[in-house]
Design a protein around this motif. Structure first.
Motif, PDB file in Angstrom:
ATOM      1  N   GLY A 526     -96.383 -24.795 -14.557  1.00  0.00           N
ATOM      2  CA  GLY A 526     -96.162 -24.524 -15.969  1.00  0.00           C
ATOM      3  C   GLY A 526     -97.420 -24.460 -16.809  1.00  0.00           C
ATOM      4  N   TRP A 527     -98.541 -24.938 -16.286  1.00  0.00           N
ATOM      5  CA  TRP A 527     -99.800 -24.782 -17.008  1.00  0.00           C
ATOM      6  C   TRP A 527    -100.720 -23.852 -16.219  1.00  0.00           C
ATOM      7  N   ASP A 528    -101.842 -23.524 -16.790  1.00  0.00           N
ATOM      8  CA  ASP A 528    -102.806 -22.639 -16.134  1.00  0.00           C
ATOM      9  C   ASP A 528    -103.521 -23.434 -15.046  1.00  0.00           C
ATOM     10  N   LEU A 529    -102.927 -23.452 -13.868  1.00  0.00           N
ATOM     11  CA  LEU A 529    -103.376 -24.309 -12.786  1.00  0.00           C
ATOM     12  C   LEU A 529    -104.710 -23.862 -12.218  1.00  0.00           C
ATOM     13  N   GLU A 530    -105.653 -24.788 -12.203  1.00  0.00           N
ATOM     14  CA  GLU A 530    -106.959 -24.512 -11.613  1.00  0.00           C
ATOM     15  C   GLU A 530    -106.867 -24.680 -10.098  1.00  0.00           C
ATOM     16  N   VAL A 531    -107.597 -23.855  -9.390  1.00  0.00           N
ATOM     17  CA  VAL A 531    -107.618 -23.897  -7.938  1.00  0.00           C
ATOM     18  C   VAL A 531    -108.955 -24.459  -7.472  1.00  0.00           C
ATOM     19  N   ALA A 532    -108.912 -25.436  -6.593  1.00  0.00           N
ATOM     20  CA  ALA A 532    -110.134 -26.041  -6.068  1.00  0.00           C
ATOM     21  C   ALA A 532    -110.963 -25.001  -5.316  1.00  0.00           C
ATOM     22  N   GLU A 533    -112.268 -25.251  -5.230  1.00  0.00           N
ATOM     23  CA  GLU A 533    -113.155 -24.321  -4.548  1.00  0.00           C
ATOM     24  C   GLU A 533    -112.741 -24.133  -3.086  1.00  0.00           C
ATOM     25  N   THR A 534    -112.310 -25.220  -2.478  1.00  0.00           N
ATOM     26  CA  THR A 534    -111.805 -25.156  -1.107  1.00  0.00           C
ATOM     27  C   THR A 534    -110.369 -25.644  -1.093  1.00  0.00           C
ATOM     28  N   VAL A 535    -109.467 -24.806  -0.629  1.00  0.00           N
ATOM     29  CA  VAL A 535    -108.051 -25.153  -0.538  1.00  0.00           C
ATOM     30  C   VAL A 535    -107.666 -25.218   0.939  1.00  0.00           C
ATOM     31  N   ARG A 536    -107.242 -26.385   1.371  1.00  0.00           N
ATOM     32  CA  ARG A 536    -106.860 -26.505   2.776  1.00  0.00           C
ATOM     33  C   ARG A 536    -105.410 -26.067   2.965  1.00  0.00           C
ATOM     34  N   GLU A 537    -105.068 -25.762   4.193  1.00  0.00           N
ATOM     35  CA  GLU A 537    -103.701 -25.361   4.523  1.00  0.00           C
ATOM     36  C   GLU A 537    -102.979 -26.530   5.175  1.00  0.00           C
ATOM     37  N   LEU A 538    -101.798 -26.821   4.691  1.00  0.00           N
ATOM     38  CA  LEU A 538    -101.003 -27.910   5.232  1.00  0.00           C
ATOM     39  C   LEU A 538    -100.365 -27.505   6.561  1.00  0.00           C
ATOM     40  N   GLU A 539    -100.254 -28.472   7.446  1.00  0.00           N
ATOM     41  CA  GLU A 539     -99.579 -28.224   8.718  1.00  0.00           C
ATOM     42  C   GLU A 539     -98.067 -28.213   8.493  1.00  0.00           C
ATOM     43  N   PRO A 540     -97.347 -27.370   9.199  1.00  0.00           N
ATOM     44  CA  PRO A 540     -95.883 -27.330   9.041  1.00  0.00           C
ATOM     45  C   PRO A 540     -95.259 -28.678   9.374  1.00  0.00           C
ATOM     46  N   PRO A 541     -94.129 -28.993   8.767  1.00  0.00           N
ATOM     47  CA  PRO A 541     -93.416 -30.225   9.125  1.00  0.00           C
ATOM     48  C   PRO A 541     -93.038 -30.217  10.602  1.00  0.00           C
ATOM     49  N   THR A 542     -93.080 -31.382  11.200  1.00  0.00           N
ATOM     50  CA  THR A 542     -92.662 -31.498  12.595  1.00  0.00           C
ATOM     51  C   THR A 542     -91.167 -31.823  12.653  1.00  0.00           C
ATOM     52  N   GLN A 543     -90.571 -31.561  13.785  1.00  0.00           N
ATOM     53  CA  GLN A 543     -89.153 -31.861  13.930  1.00  0.00           C
ATOM     54  C   GLN A 543     -88.906 -33.361  13.845  1.00  0.00           C
ATOM     55  N   ASP A 544     -89.847 -34.165  14.330  1.00  0.00           N
ATOM     56  CA  ASP A 544     -89.686 -35.622  14.236  1.00  0.00           C
ATOM     57  C   ASP A 544     -89.641 -36.069  12.780  1.00  0.00           C
ATOM     58  N   GLU A 545     -90.479 -35.490  11.943  1.00  0.00           N
ATOM     59  CA  GLU A 545     -90.485 -35.843  10.525  1.00  0.00           C
ATOM     60  C   GLU A 545     -89.176 -35.443   9.862  1.00  0.00           C
ATOM     61  N   VAL A 546     -88.718 -34.234  10.158  1.00  0.00           N
ATOM     62  CA  VAL A 546     -87.439 -33.775   9.599  1.00  0.00           C
ATOM     63  C   VAL A 546     -86.307 -34.686  10.059  1.00  0.00           C
ATOM     64  N   ASN A 547     -86.309 -35.025  11.341  1.00  0.00           N
ATOM     65  CA  ASN A 547     -85.254 -35.885  11.885  1.00  0.00           C
ATOM     66  C   ASN A 547     -85.231 -37.251  11.207  1.00  0.00           C
ATOM     67  N   SER A 548     -86.419 -37.795  10.940  1.00  0.00           N
ATOM     68  CA  SER A 548     -86.477 -39.103  10.269  1.00  0.00           C
ATOM     69  C   SER A 548     -85.823 -39.045   8.897  1.00  0.00           C
ATOM     70  N   LEU A 549     -86.167 -38.040   8.109  1.00  0.00           N
ATOM     71  CA  LEU A 549     -85.583 -37.906   6.774  1.00  0.00           C
ATOM     72  C   LEU A 549     -84.074 -37.750   6.843  1.00  0.00           C
ATOM     73  N   ARG A 550     -83.613 -36.906   7.726  1.00  0.00           N
ATOM     74  CA  ARG A 550     -82.174 -36.627   7.803  1.00  0.00           C
ATOM     75  C   ARG A 550     -81.403 -37.792   8.409  1.00  0.00           C
ATOM     76  N   THR A 551     -82.057 -38.582   9.218  1.00  0.00           N
ATOM     77  CA  THR A 551     -81.397 -39.770   9.759  1.00  0.00           C
ATOM     78  C   THR A 551     -81.184 -40.809   8.666  1.00  0.00           C
ATOM     79  N   TRP A 552     -82.148 -40.928   7.746  1.00  0.00           N
ATOM     80  CA  TRP A 552     -81.957 -41.825   6.606  1.00  0.00           C
ATOM     81  C   TRP A 552     -80.945 -41.267   5.608  1.00  0.00           C
ATOM     82  N   ASP A 553     -80.910 -39.964   5.462  1.00  0.00           N
ATOM     83  CA  ASP A 553     -80.054 -39.325   4.455  1.00  0.00           C
ATOM     84  C   ASP A 553     -79.187 -38.247   5.111  1.00  0.00           C
ATOM     85  N   PRO A 554     -78.265 -38.641   5.987  1.00  0.00           N
ATOM     86  CA  PRO A 554     -77.514 -37.653   6.766  1.00  0.00           C
ATOM     87  C   PRO A 554     -76.580 -36.785   5.929  1.00  0.00           C
ATOM     88  N   GLN A 555     -76.144 -37.298   4.774  1.00  0.00           N
ATOM     89  CA  GLN A 555     -75.252 -36.512   3.922  1.00  0.00           C
ATOM     90  C   GLN A 555     -76.012 -35.731   2.859  1.00  0.00           C
TER      91      GLN A 555
END
Length: 562
Positions: A526-555
């Motif tokens: 919503g604001w004029d977002l500044e971009v850092a000189e170096t922007v790293r790329e995030l690694e995709p979520p792993t299935q283990d991470e997804v499984n952990s979240l959904r196991t805590w919140d199955p519904q």
């Protein structure tokens, strides 16, 4: 002995007066049958009550619908189940000026009651400063020889209403932690407290270490089994059965408050109820038994079987934000050698759970803590709510908000990080969860202001949209001085210190080019977002991470795309 055991009807009719300032205890029980009895006796009579309640749940709307209140002092006005959402009845009443509202943080609210109970003219707080709640007349900042301090005026209810496991016939009351705001409201009340209990006993000496309210501060004791419903009761070793919160009932109440037949729902569950026994009969024996079974610390196992998570569904935006938030928080836990992570509400809560699990797996002795009074808890699968009673016996310590928010977050020798949510966050990290000036009412601070005011560092987990990211929040619930990152589904925005703006430092993976993904993140802000000189790329979520979240919140109560 002056016996104080009376019927609930008599306790309320004899001790609650028109114009009273009424304190409703929340604790871990969240409701009391005495509150329902007040609604029943005063419905439509315009008594002009001032309602003091740390957290107004969906049932708090009863006081509004019945025309019982003129003013509310609270830390949260909204629904809790199945998610933390604004309620239209609160919003409309506040917007039209039918009910005046004074917003506080959980700790500040509690401290005001403590000051009253202790007979103090004021009490020092580290909360509120830097937020819009500074305008409240009961808060002031004072320059002294010791430096600038924040002061809160005492808060005196006329009468207190709360539910407890047991009391004796004289009126001594035993409470089991976690206690959230503790018994300060009962001790502060000018006339005293009306206490409903599961059971009246002849002798409390075996449990004297759990007696928190002495008899002389109690006006009446009423034996009301299931008197916290739809809240739950954690009794520990006290001589009564525990029961879990009735999530289904809370969800029903929330839905009814949005329907045209809400008055009929109120009539069935409140106005036409002839006695506490009649209420339990309306619940039905199967429902009551199910809630008592839910109090078994191992009951989550069957719920996981009954509600298996969908581990094959495509990952959604909230899950991406939570996973990247957890990774970022894990890095900060390790960098700062943090002792604890305080889990906020909703998705931020799940991100904190995942972060602590990841940090512990790497050998770091960091603990989860929660404002209700939990320290070192291990959340059970199948239930994403911090207040889930099955988390209580899995805690290293159970106490209250004063201990957690007033000591272990920002206190001596403890480094605590916070993972927070919020409806809005601006370029300086300020968070708004209370009201959009000229627009929608949200919910309030909860413990957010208390945490953000004193924690070592905070991150906010949210979806990145223009509506969520104004350049400046029109209302500041939590000051941004400790907020160092906003973690979103588009990437991560960070800032180096309390005076700088949040800038884009990491971008989510995707099929588009990196420049296109950066441009999409900038466009979503919503604001004029500044971009850092170096922007790293995030690694995709792993299935283990997804499984952990959904196991805590199955519904998918928190993780559902909305």
């Amino acid at each position: 002995m002056n016996e104080k055991v009376v019927s609930l009807t008599d306790a309320i009719s004899d001790n609650v007066r028109a114009g009273d300032s009424i304190y409703l205890g929340v604790g871990h029980t969240r409701w009391t049958a005495a509150a329902s009895e007040v609604v029943r006796q005063w419905w439509g009579k315009d008594p002009g009550f001032e309602l003091l309640m740390l957290s107004l749940s969906s049932l708090g709307t009863l006081f509004f619908k019945g025309g019982l209140v003129r003013k509310v002092l609270t830390g949260y006005s909204g629904d809790t189940f199945p998610n933390f959402t604004p309620n239209p009845i609160f919003a409309a009443s506040y917007a039209r000026g039918e009910v005046e509202v004074e917003h506080w943080s959980f700790l500040a609210f509690t401290q005001r009651l403590e000051a009253a109970a202790r007979g103090l003219p004021a009490i020092v707080t580290r909360s509120i400063a830097g937020s819009s709640m500074e305008e409240n007349p009961a808060f002031t900042r004072v320059t002294t020889e010791l430096g600038e301090i924040g002061l809160l005026a005492p808060l005196f209810p006329d009468v207190a209403l709360l539910h407890a496991p047991v009391a004796d016939r004289a009126g001594n009351v035993a409470l089991h932690p976690p206690l959230l705001e503790s018994p300060w409201g009962a001790l502060a009340a000018r006339r005293g407290a009306v206490v409903t209990v599961e059971k009246v006993v002849d002798d409390l000496s075996e449990w004297s270490h759990l007696v928190r309210i002495p008899a002389h501060r109690v006006l009446a004791v009423c034996e009301v089994p299931m008197g916290a419903h739809p809240g739950g009761l954690f009794s520990g070793a006290l001589p009564v059965e525990s029961y879990g919160e009735d999530y289904d009932f809370w969800i029903e109440a929330r839905a009814a408050s949005r329907r045209d037949d809400f008055d009929e729902w109120i009539r069935h569950w409140i106005l036409d109820v002839s006695s506490p026994a009649d209420y339990v009969e309306r619940l039905g024996s199967k429902r009551v038994e199910k809630l008592r079974q839910k109090a078994d610390p191992q009951s989550w196992r069957q719920e996981v079987i009954d509600n298996p998570p969908d581990l094959e569904a495509p990952i959604n935006r909230w899950e991406m934000a939570a996973i990247w938030g957890a990774r970022h928080l894990t890095e900060r836990v390790i960098a700062l050698k943090a002792d604890a992570v305080l889990a906020g509400a909703g998705v931020a809560n799940l991100a904190a759970w995942l972060a602590v699990a990841q940090a512990q797996a790497q050998g770091h002795a960091v603990q989860l803590t929660a404002e209700i009074g939990l320290w070192g808890y291990d959340p059970v699968p199948g239930d994403p709510f911090v207040l889930n009673h099955r988390n209580f016996p899995r805690s290293l310590m159970i106490s209250d908000a004063s201990t957690v928010l007033g000591s272990l977050v920002g206190g001596q020798g403890t480094t605590t990080l916070a993972c927070l949510g919020g409806a809005q966050i601006d370029r300086r990290g300020n968070v708004n969860s209370t009201v959009i000036p000229g627009g929608a009412f949200l919910v309030g601070s909860g413990g957010g202001n208390d945490v953000a005011s004193v924690c070592a560092e905070a991150i906010v987990v949210a979806l990145l949209t223009p509506e969520r990211t104004p350049s400046e929040c029109g209302y500041i619930t939590s000051p941004g001085k400790a907020v160092r990152a906003l973690v979103t589904d588009f990437g991560i925005l960070e800032r180096s210190d309390a005076k700088s703006d949040l800038v884009l430092t990491a971008v989510a993976p995707g099929p588009e080019s990196k420049d296109e993904r950066i441009a999409a993140a900038v466009a979503a802000c919503g604001w004029d977002l500044e971009v850092a000189e170096t922007v790293r790329e995030l690694e995709p979520p792993t299935q283990d991470e997804v499984n952990s979240l959904r196991t805590w919140d199955p519904q998918a109560w928190f993780l559902r795309n909305r």
